[in-house]
Design an enzyme around this catalytic site. Structure first.
Site, PDB file in Angstrom:
ATOM      1  N   GLN A 164       0.786  -1.208  -0.008  1.00  0.00           N
ATOM      2  CA  GLN A 164       0.004  -0.117  -0.081  1.00  0.00           C
ATOM      3  C   GLN A 164       0.775   1.381   0.148  1.00  0.00           C
ATOM      4  O   GLN A 164       0.532   2.375  -0.171  1.00  0.00           O
ATOM      5  CB  GLN A 164      -0.998   0.045   1.252  1.00  0.00           C
ATOM      6  N   ILE A 172       3.608   4.022  -0.829  1.00  0.00           N
ATOM      7  CA  ILE A 172       4.152   4.722  -2.212  1.00  0.00           C
ATOM      8  C   ILE A 172       5.840   5.114  -2.018  1.00  0.00           C
ATOM      9  O   ILE A 172       5.993   5.627  -2.943  1.00  0.00           O
ATOM     10  CB  ILE A 172       3.221   5.949  -2.243  1.00  0.00           C
ATOM     11  N   ASP A 173       6.342   4.680  -1.044  1.00  0.00           N
ATOM     12  CA  ASP A 173       7.685   4.838  -1.246  1.00  0.00           C
ATOM     13  C   ASP A 173       8.371   3.572  -2.015  1.00  0.00           C
ATOM     14  O   ASP A 173       7.994   2.805  -2.545  1.00  0.00           O
ATOM     15  CB  ASP A 173       8.300   4.864   0.517  1.00  0.00           C
ATOM     16  N   HIS A 185      -1.382   1.604  -4.234  1.00  0.00           N
ATOM     17  CA  HIS A 185      -1.881   2.769  -4.206  1.00  0.00           C
ATOM     18  C   HIS A 185      -1.002   4.048  -4.956  1.00  0.00           C
ATOM     19  O   HIS A 185      -0.972   4.953  -4.633  1.00  0.00           O
ATOM     20  CB  HIS A 185      -2.041   3.124  -2.685  1.00  0.00           C
ATOM     21  N   CYS A 188      -0.234  11.604 -16.488  1.00  0.00           N
ATOM     22  CA  CYS A 188      -0.779  12.544 -17.084  1.00  0.00           C
ATOM     23  C   CYS A 188      -2.355  12.147 -17.151  1.00  0.00           C
ATOM     24  O   CYS A 188      -2.858  11.088 -17.646  1.00  0.00           O
ATOM     25  CB  CYS A 188      -0.361  12.568 -18.517  1.00  0.00           C
ATOM     26  N   SER A 210      -2.547  -1.038   9.318  1.00  0.00           N
ATOM     27  CA  SER A 210      -3.879  -1.109  10.415  1.00  0.00           C
ATOM     28  C   SER A 210      -5.005  -1.647  10.044  1.00  0.00           C
ATOM     29  O   SER A 210      -6.207  -1.763  11.020  1.00  0.00           O
ATOM     30  CB  SER A 210      -4.024   0.629  10.943  1.00  0.00           C
ATOM     31  N   ASN A 247       2.681  -7.403  12.729  1.00  0.00           N
ATOM     32  CA  ASN A 247       2.248  -5.878  13.218  1.00  0.00           C
ATOM     33  C   ASN A 247       2.708  -5.340  14.534  1.00  0.00           C
ATOM     34  O   ASN A 247       2.863  -6.227  15.380  1.00  0.00           O
ATOM     35  CB  ASN A 247       0.742  -5.560  12.817  1.00  0.00           C
ATOM     36  N   LEU A 248       2.912  -4.089  14.587  1.00  0.00           N
ATOM     37  CA  LEU A 248       3.486  -3.604  16.048  1.00  0.00           C
ATOM     38  C   LEU A 248       2.414  -3.985  17.233  1.00  0.00           C
ATOM     39  O   LEU A 248       2.694  -4.307  18.243  1.00  0.00           O
ATOM     40  CB  LEU A 248       3.704  -2.296  15.951  1.00  0.00           C
ATOM     41  N   GLU A 249       1.081  -4.036  16.650  1.00  0.00           N
ATOM     42  CA  GLU A 249      -0.122  -4.067  17.686  1.00  0.00           C
ATOM     43  C   GLU A 249      -1.199  -4.995  16.883  1.00  0.00           C
ATOM     44  O   GLU A 249      -1.240  -4.875  15.521  1.00  0.00           O
ATOM     45  CB  GLU A 249      -0.367  -2.836  18.298  1.00  0.00           C
TER      46      GLU A 249
HETATM   47  C1  BV8 Z   1     -11.616   2.507  -3.513  1.00  0.00           C
HETATM   48  C2  BV8 Z   1      -2.727   7.750  -0.828  1.00  0.00           C
HETATM   49  C3  BV8 Z   1     -13.537   2.017  -4.984  1.00  0.00           C
HETATM   50  C4  BV8 Z   1      -1.408   7.636  -0.952  1.00  0.00           C
HETATM   51  C5  BV8 Z   1      -4.252   6.341   0.384  1.00  0.00           C
HETATM   52  C6  BV8 Z   1     -15.043  -0.735   1.221  1.00  0.00           C
HETATM   53  C7  BV8 Z   1     -14.728  -1.095   0.205  1.00  0.00           C
HETATM   54  C8  BV8 Z   1     -14.356  -0.372  -0.665  1.00  0.00           C
HETATM   55  C9  BV8 Z   1     -13.888   0.944  -0.513  1.00  0.00           C
HETATM   56  C10 BV8 Z   1     -14.210   1.484   0.865  1.00  0.00           C
HETATM   57  C11 BV8 Z   1     -14.875   0.624   1.712  1.00  0.00           C
HETATM   58  N1  BV8 Z   1     -15.005   1.432   2.804  1.00  0.00           N
HETATM   59  C12 BV8 Z   1     -14.764   2.588   2.661  1.00  0.00           C
HETATM   60  C13 BV8 Z   1     -14.238   2.645   1.361  1.00  0.00           C
HETATM   61  C14 BV8 Z   1     -13.476   3.924   0.942  1.00  0.00           C
HETATM   62  C15 BV8 Z   1     -12.021   4.074   1.061  1.00  0.00           C
HETATM   63  C16 BV8 Z   1     -11.630   3.656   2.517  1.00  0.00           C
HETATM   64  O1  BV8 Z   1     -11.303   2.516   2.635  1.00  0.00           O
HETATM   65  N2  BV8 Z   1     -11.742   4.554   3.719  1.00  0.00           N
HETATM   66  C17 BV8 Z   1     -11.512   4.001   5.035  1.00  0.00           C
HETATM   67  C18 BV8 Z   1     -10.683   5.460   5.499  1.00  0.00           C
HETATM   68  C19 BV8 Z   1     -12.661   3.655   5.666  1.00  0.00           C
HETATM   69  N3  BV8 Z   1     -11.108   3.175   0.390  1.00  0.00           N
HETATM   70  C20 BV8 Z   1     -11.138   3.889  -0.910  1.00  0.00           C
HETATM   71  O2  BV8 Z   1     -11.208   5.009  -1.287  1.00  0.00           O
HETATM   72  C21 BV8 Z   1      -9.914   3.197  -1.841  1.00  0.00           C
HETATM   73  N4  BV8 Z   1     -10.638   3.151  -3.277  1.00  0.00           N
HETATM   74  O3  BV8 Z   1     -12.394   1.651  -2.568  1.00  0.00           O
HETATM   75  O4  BV8 Z   1     -12.266   2.748  -4.743  1.00  0.00           O
HETATM   76  C22 BV8 Z   1     -13.909   2.475  -6.403  1.00  0.00           C
HETATM   77  C23 BV8 Z   1     -14.624   1.123  -6.985  1.00  0.00           C
HETATM   78  C24 BV8 Z   1     -14.811   1.410  -8.456  1.00  0.00           C
HETATM   79  C25 BV8 Z   1     -14.403   2.568  -9.145  1.00  0.00           C
HETATM   80  C26 BV8 Z   1     -13.388   3.472  -8.305  1.00  0.00           C
HETATM   81  C27 BV8 Z   1     -13.196   3.334  -7.225  1.00  0.00           C
HETATM   82  C28 BV8 Z   1      -8.761   3.728  -1.921  1.00  0.00           C
HETATM   83  C29 BV8 Z   1      -7.683   3.720  -1.015  1.00  0.00           C
HETATM   84  C30 BV8 Z   1      -6.405   4.187  -1.183  1.00  0.00           C
HETATM   85  C31 BV8 Z   1      -6.305   5.712  -0.679  1.00  0.00           C
HETATM   86  N5  BV8 Z   1      -5.027   6.145  -0.536  1.00  0.00           N
HETATM   87  N6  BV8 Z   1      -3.312   7.148   0.531  1.00  0.00           N
HETATM   88  C32 BV8 Z   1      -0.662   8.241  -0.083  1.00  0.00           C
HETATM   89  O5  BV8 Z   1      -0.812   9.282   0.264  1.00  0.00           O
HETATM   90  O6  BV8 Z   1      -0.107   7.651   0.590  1.00  0.00           O
HETATM   91  S1  BV8 Z   1      -4.606   5.050   1.638  1.00  0.00           S
HETATM   92  C33 BV8 Z   1      -3.417   5.381   3.055  1.00  0.00           C
HETATM   93  O7  BV8 Z   1      -3.825   4.359   3.771  1.00  0.00           O
HETATM   94  C34 BV8 Z   1      -2.001   5.081   2.329  1.00  0.00           C
HETATM   95  O8  BV8 Z   1      -1.964   4.586   1.008  1.00  0.00           O
HETATM   96  C35 BV8 Z   1      -1.456   3.614   3.397  1.00  0.00           C
HETATM   97  O9  BV8 Z   1      -0.983   2.701   2.595  1.00  0.00           O
HETATM   98  C36 BV8 Z   1      -3.176   3.195   3.634  1.00  0.00           C
HETATM   99  C37 BV8 Z   1      -3.114   2.157   4.641  1.00  0.00           C
HETATM  100  O10 BV8 Z   1      -2.775   2.800   5.802  1.00  0.00           O
HETATM  101  P1  BV8 Z   1      -1.800   1.709   6.444  1.00  0.00           P
HETATM  102  O11 BV8 Z   1      -0.695   1.424   5.589  1.00  0.00           O
HETATM  103  O12 BV8 Z   1      -2.176   0.604   7.270  1.00  0.00           O
HETATM  104  O13 BV8 Z   1      -1.127   2.899   7.548  1.00  0.00           O
HETATM  105  P2  BV8 Z   1      -1.798   3.272   9.151  1.00  0.00           P
HETATM  106  O14 BV8 Z   1      -1.025   4.372   9.583  1.00  0.00           O
HETATM  107  O15 BV8 Z   1      -3.183   3.113   8.967  1.00  0.00           O
HETATM  108  O16 BV8 Z   1      -1.197   1.779   9.988  1.00  0.00           O
HETATM  109  C38 BV8 Z   1       0.014   1.502  10.255  1.00  0.00           C
HETATM  110  C39 BV8 Z   1       0.194   0.232  10.909  1.00  0.00           C
HETATM  111  O17 BV8 Z   1       1.521   0.056  11.181  1.00  0.00           O
HETATM  112  C40 BV8 Z   1      -0.373   0.430  12.296  1.00  0.00           C
HETATM  113  O18 BV8 Z   1      -1.368  -0.891  12.845  1.00  0.00           O
HETATM  114  C41 BV8 Z   1       0.704   0.569  13.506  1.00  0.00           C
HETATM  115  O19 BV8 Z   1       0.386  -0.135  14.555  1.00  0.00           O
HETATM  116  C42 BV8 Z   1       1.871  -0.380  12.550  1.00  0.00           C
HETATM  117  N7  BV8 Z   1       3.133   0.081  13.077  1.00  0.00           N
HETATM  118  C43 BV8 Z   1       3.584   1.260  13.306  1.00  0.00           C
HETATM  119  N8  BV8 Z   1       4.834   1.140  13.548  1.00  0.00           N
HETATM  120  C44 BV8 Z   1       5.293  -0.122  13.173  1.00  0.00           C
HETATM  121  C45 BV8 Z   1       4.132  -0.859  12.792  1.00  0.00           C
HETATM  122  N9  BV8 Z   1       3.983  -2.303  12.471  1.00  0.00           N
HETATM  123  C46 BV8 Z   1       5.622  -2.653  12.498  1.00  0.00           C
HETATM  124  N10 BV8 Z   1       6.369  -2.117  13.060  1.00  0.00           N
HETATM  125  C47 BV8 Z   1       6.636  -1.062  13.316  1.00  0.00           C
HETATM  126  N11 BV8 Z   1       7.754  -0.449  13.761  1.00  0.00           N
END
Ligand code: BV8
Length: 252
Positions: free
Chosen positions: A114, A116-117, A132, A140, A201, A225-227
Site C-alpha cells: 500500500q 508509495i515509497d 496505491h 498525465c 492497521s 504488526n506492531l500491535e
Molecule cells: C476504493 C494515498 C472504490 C497515497 C491512500 C469498502 C470497500 C471499498 C472501499 C471502501 C470501503 N469502505 C470505505 C471505502 C473507501 C476508502 C476507505 O477504505 N476508506 C477508509 C478510510 C474507511 N477506500 C478507498 O477509497 C479506496 N478506493 O475503494 O475505490 C472504487 C470502486 C470502483 C471505481 C472507483 C473506485 C482507495 C484507498 C487508497 C487511498 N489512498 N493513500 C498516499 O498518500 O500515501 S490510503 C493510505 O492508507 C495509504 O496509502 C496507506 O498505505 C493506507 C493504509 O494505511 P496503513 O498503511 O495501514 O497505515 P496506518 O498508519 O493506517 O497503519 C500503520 C500500522 O503500522 C499500524 O497498525 C501500526 O500499529 C503499525 N506500525 C507502526 N509502527 C510499526 C508498525 N508495525 C510494525 N513495525 C513498526 N515499527
C-alpha cells in the site's frame, strides 16, 4: 532451493492448498503498509504522530482536494518526496528480509504494498506491486502516461508524452479511486497458500479485506504488526512487535 526454515515449517505444518498445488500462481502473498517503513524514518498515517494527524486526508488524498487546491496537494507530495530522499531514510531489516524471500522464491512470492515509497525496491525486491501508486512517479490525466517525477517537474509543465498542458498529477491512488492491478491481486489471493499482512492497521479498503478473501479461499493467514490491527481476529496467526524484529524472525 529451500524455503527459509520458518516459512518452510509454516508451509509444512499447514499443507493445505499450497502443497497440493503446482501452479504459476504465487503460493505466498505479502501485503505491506506504512508500518514496515516506520523504522526507516517514514511516518505512518494513523499513529498518534501520523500523517493524518497533521493534514486532512480530504484535502490532500482525494480527487476533490486536488481539484480544489492542486498547489496544496503538490506541496504535500513534494514534501514527502523530499523526505524519502533523506540519506537517513533507508530500507530496514524487514524490507531486506522480504527481498531475500522473493529472491529465493521468485515465482512463488507476490509482494503487494500500500506504500508509495521506494524502500522495497531499494531493499532488492524485484517487482513490488504498488496498489496505491508511487510517490516518485507522475501521471498525465490526459494520456495516462506514467513518468518519473523529476524534482523540477511542476503541475503546469507539459506532459512529456502527449504535450498536454497542466494535466500532470501524482501517480498516487486517492480515496474514491480504484487501486491498481486489483484483478491480479484478487487472483493471487484466491489461489495462494499463505497470506501475510505486515505493518498495516487494516483501516483502508479494499486492502483491509484481503485477509477475508484469502482465508475464504483456504489460505493460511498471518499478521505481523506492531500491535493488533482492526482485522487481527481474522488471522490464523499473529506476531506483534516492531517489523524489524517480527518480519526477519518469520522469514528466517
Ligand atoms: C476504493 C494515498 C472504490 C497515497 C491512500 C469498502 C470497500 C471499498 C472501499 C471502501 C470501503 N469502505 C470505505 C471505502 C473507501 C476508502 C476507505 O477504505 N476508506 C477508509 C478510510 C474507511 N477506500 C478507498 O477509497 C479506496 N478506493 O475503494 O475505490 C472504487 C470502486 C470502483 C471505481 C472507483 C473506485 C482507495 C484507498 C487508497 C487511498 N489512498 N493513500 C498516499 O498518500 O500515501 S490510503 C493510505 O492508507 C495509504 O496509502 C496507506 O498505505 C493506507 C493504509 O494505511 P496503513 O498503511 O495501514 O497505515 P496506518 O498508519 O493506517 O497503519 C500503520 C500500522 O503500522 C499500524 O497498525 C501500526 O500499529 C503499525 N506500525 C507502526 N509502527 C510499526 C508498525 N508495525 C510494525 N513495525 C513498526 N515499527
Amino acid at each position: 532451493r529451500r524455503l527459509p526454515c520458518r516459512v518452510a515449517s509454516f508451509f509444512l505444518s499447514n499443507p493445505g492448498p499450497l502443497m497440493s498445488r503446482a501452479s504459476a500462481i504465487p503460493s505466498l502473498v505479502l501485503l505491506t503498509g506504512a508500518g514496515i517503513s516506520r523504522e526507516s524514518g517514514l511516518d505512518t498515517f494513523r499513529d498518534a504522530d501520523g500523517v493524518w494527524s497533521r493534514v486532512r486526508l480530504e484535502d490532500v488524498a482525494t480527487p476533490e482536494g486536488f481539484e480544489r487546491d492542486p498547489v496544496k496537494v503538490h506541496a504535500f507530495y513534494n514534501a514527502r518526496r523530499h523526505g524519502l530522499r533523506d540519506p537517513e531514510v533507508v530500507p530496514n531489516a524487514a524490507h531486506l528480509a522480504l527481498a531475500r524471500l522473493e529472491r529465493l522464491w521468485p515465482a512463488e512470492v507476490l509482494l503487494v504494498t500500500q506504500n508509495i515509497d521506494d524502500l522495497h525496491e531499494r531493499a532488492g525486491s524485484p517487482a513490488p506491486l504498488h496498489m496505491h501508486g508511487e510517490l516518485l512517479k507522475a501521471r498525465c490525466a490526459a494520456c495516462d502516461a506514467v513518468l518519473p517525477w523529476a524534482d523540477d517537474l511542476g503541475l503546469e509543465d507539459r506532459c512529456p508524452s502527449c504535450g498536454a498542458e497542466a494535466t500532470l498529477r501524482p501517480h498516487v491512488v486517492w480515496f474514491g479511486e480504484m487501486p491498481l492491478e486489483m484483478e491480479r491481486i484478487e487472483a493471487a489471493l484466491t489461489a495462494c497458500g499463505v497470506f501475510v499482512s505486515i505493518g498495516t492497521s487494516g483501516t483502508v479498503y479494499p486492502a483491509a479485506g484481503f485477509v477475508s478473501l484469502a482465508r475464504r479461499a483456504g489460505a493460511r493467514t498471518v499478521e505481523l504488526n506492531l500491535e493488533p490491527s482492526h482485522g487481527a481476529s481474522l488471522f490464523h496467526e499473529c506476531h506483534h512487535g516492531p517489523a524489524t524484529g517480527v518480519v526477519p524472525a518469520f522469514v528466517e
